[in-house]
Each structure stands twice: as structure tokens, then as C-alpha cells.
Design a protein around this motif. Structure first.
Motif, PDB file in Angstrom:
ATOM      1  N   ASN A   2      72.220  27.382  18.544  1.00  4.11           N
ATOM      2  CA  ASN A   2      71.599  26.178  17.976  1.00  4.11           C
ATOM      3  C   ASN A   2      70.135  26.043  18.382  1.00  4.11           C
ATOM      4  N   ASN A   4      65.868  26.669  17.730  1.00  2.00           N
ATOM      5  CA  ASN A   4      64.784  26.873  16.780  1.00  2.00           C
ATOM      6  C   ASN A   4      63.565  27.356  17.554  1.00  2.00           C
ATOM      7  N   ARG A 127      70.413  22.804  22.096  1.00  2.00           N
ATOM      8  CA  ARG A 127      69.921  22.242  20.843  1.00  2.00           C
ATOM      9  C   ARG A 127      68.469  21.780  20.976  1.00  2.00           C
ATOM     10  N   TRP A 186      65.614  13.647  15.797  1.00  2.00           N
ATOM     11  CA  TRP A 186      65.177  14.972  15.372  1.00  2.00           C
ATOM     12  C   TRP A 186      63.824  15.343  15.971  1.00  2.00           C
ATOM     13  N   GLU A 194      64.430  22.005   7.065  1.00  2.00           N
ATOM     14  CA  GLU A 194      65.267  22.232   8.254  1.00  2.00           C
ATOM     15  C   GLU A 194      66.063  20.982   8.603  1.00  2.00           C
ATOM     16  N   ARG A 195      65.395  19.857   8.574  1.00  4.98           N
ATOM     17  CA  ARG A 195      66.085  18.602   8.901  1.00  4.98           C
ATOM     18  C   ARG A 195      67.177  18.293   7.870  1.00  4.98           C
ATOM     19  N   LEU A 198      70.172  20.519   8.577  1.00  3.32           N
ATOM     20  CA  LEU A 198      70.919  20.085   9.763  1.00  3.32           C
ATOM     21  C   LEU A 198      71.695  18.808   9.488  1.00  3.32           C
ATOM     22  N   GLU A 199      71.083  17.865   8.762  1.00  6.40           N
ATOM     23  CA  GLU A 199      71.778  16.628   8.418  1.00  6.40           C
ATOM     24  C   GLU A 199      73.000  16.917   7.544  1.00  6.40           C
ATOM     25  N   TYR A 202      75.792  18.439   9.899  1.00 13.90           N
ATOM     26  CA  TYR A 202      76.439  17.464  10.774  1.00 13.90           C
ATOM     27  C   TYR A 202      77.210  16.410   9.980  1.00 13.90           C
ATOM     28  N   THR A 236      77.477  23.895  14.963  1.00 11.12           N
ATOM     29  CA  THR A 236      77.076  22.642  15.610  1.00 11.12           C
ATOM     30  C   THR A 236      77.300  22.619  17.110  1.00 11.12           C
TER      31      THR A 236
END
Length: 240
Positions: A2, A4, A127, A186, A194-195, A198-199, A202, A236
Motif C-alpha cells: 500500500n 506510493n 499506507r 488523503w 489516484e484518490r 483509492l476511494e 475502500y 487495502t
């Protein structure tokens, strides 16, 4: 896991002085008395009613195993979903957090208690696409948090912000409980794509765990111990 590699990577962040990346942080500190007053009233009321039915009596055994038996939480939001029952106990806090439009992420928002003589052992969640702020509510002198090689304490009404992908730990060597409000959000350097990705992941995980997504695991994957649940866990990082 996880991770970046494009994000700035540092143990502690000074979010309240960086209005470009964190426009909500200074405003939250300026209005922290709203949260502290409401928290203290609820804490007093609950302890007066029943010590065994405190704000923190309902935290999961799994979470206690991960964080240690001295750590417990009262959760307002997780994986993008507000807990309406718990938010009703803290209406002013809930209203303030919504008004500030914080880009909440993953574990969301919770009140956290660290009991006297306890601590959270060194760990990392891997993360670095999220950051975590702790708003000091009740902080006895002597409590500490260590992130990487840096150690500091919390201040009441102020934000202590860390990157939880660094190994971190806490300690409360005092005779009183330590309380903070934990807010996950975030990382500001995530791109919109990217956001959004990820949203989506999840949100999918949350719906899967809550049973909103019907799923029938293929027999071949079941035999291999894989399947959709394993896929989500890999993406996740399991629990939060």
C-alpha cells in the motif's frame, strides 16, 4: 505494501501552518474548544452513569489485539461512512468536521483513549497515501508518541500529524487516561485519479464487509484460499 513512491515521505507534518495543502487544519485548532467541551461533557456523563458502559467500552477485541489492551476508540466515521448513532452523541463535533470539509480517508474519525501505564507497540500500516492527525483533548504530562526516530508529545487543542507508514508507537506512563481525536485524510500529493481509485477500492471493501455486495466464491478459488475477499485484503491491507 500500500505504498506510493511519489509522495513526500516524512514522519511528522506541521499541517496548521500549511493552508495551501491543509486549509482546514488551522480552523480546526481555532475551534478545538467545541470538540473538547463536548467530549468532556460526554465523558463525565458516561462515567457518572456507569463505569462499565463508558464511551470506549464497545471497541472491538480485534482492535485491542492490534493496538494493545490499553487503547480503545469511539468511532464517528470509518471507510467513508458516518456512524449516525455515535455522531448523535457528538452533534457539535460532527457538524464542525463536516463544515471544515476535511478529505477524510480510510479509518476516518475516532476518539481514542490510552489508559494509564499502557502503550501501543511499534508498528506500521504501510499506507503513505494517507496522513493522520491527532487533536489533543486530554493529555497528561509525560505521554509520548514516537514516529521513526522522532519523539514528541501531544498538545491539547493542537494537531499532531504523522505518516503512519513510518514505524510508530505511543506511551502513557502517567496515572490518568490520555485522549485524542484521530482524523485520517488523503495525502495532499495524490492525484485526482489516484484518490478516486483509492476511494473506489475502500468503498467496495466497505460494501463487501457490510454484506451490500452479494458474492459467491468460485469453487476453484475457494480451494486455493483466494477469492474477492483475499483480493480486497491484499489491496487495502486487511483491517484498519
Amino acid at each position: 505494501k500500500n505504498h506510493n513512491n511519489n509522495n513526500i515521505h516524512k514522519a511528522f507534518w506541521d499541517v496548521s501552518t500549511d493552508s495551501n495543502n491543509f486549509p482546514w487544519a488551522e480552523k480546526l485548532e481555532a475551534q478545538s474548544h467545541i470538540i473538547i467541551d463536548e467530549f468532556e461533557k460526554n465523558l463525565f456523563q458516561k462515567s457518572k452513569e456507569d463505569a462499565e458502559n463508558s464511551l470506549f467500552s464497545g471497541d472491538s477485541a480485534w482492535q485491542s489485539k492490534v493496538m494493545g489492551t490499553g487503547w480503545s476508540a469511539f468511532r464517528l466515521q470509518r471507510l467513508g461512512v458516518w456512524n449516525t448513532e455515535n455522531c448523535a452523541v457528538f452533534p457539535r463535533t460532527y457538524e464542525l468536521l463536516r463544515k471544515l470539509d476535511i478529505p477524510l480517508a480510510v479509518r476516518g474519525v475516532c476518539f481514542a483513549r490510552q489508559t494509564p501505564g499502557s502503550g501501543v507497540a511499534p508498528h506500521s500500516d504501510g499506507r503513505n497515501f494517507i496522513l493522520t492527525s491527532h487533536l489533543g483533548l486530554k493529555v497528561p504530562e509525560g505521554c509520548w508518541i514516537k514516529v521513526g526516530r522522532k519523539e514528541q508529545t501531544w498538545q491539547e487543542g493542537k494537531l499532531t500529524t504523522l505518516d503512519t507508514s513510518f514505524e510508530h508507537s505511543t506511551g502513557n506512563p502517567t496515572t490518568d487516561d490520555r485522549h485524542v481525536l484521530i482524523i485520517d485524510f488523503w495525502h495532499p500529493e495524490l492525484s485526482d485519479a489516484e484518490r478516486a481509485a483509492l476511494e473506489f477500492i475502500y468503498d467496495l471493501r466497505n460494501k463487501f464487509e457490510s454484506g451490500e455486495i452479494p458474492f459467491r466464491q468460485p469453487k476453484s478459488l475457494e480451494e486455493e484460499g483466494q477469492g474477492f475477499g483475499g483480493f480486497l485484503k491484499a489491496l487495502t491491507g486487511g483491517g484498519s
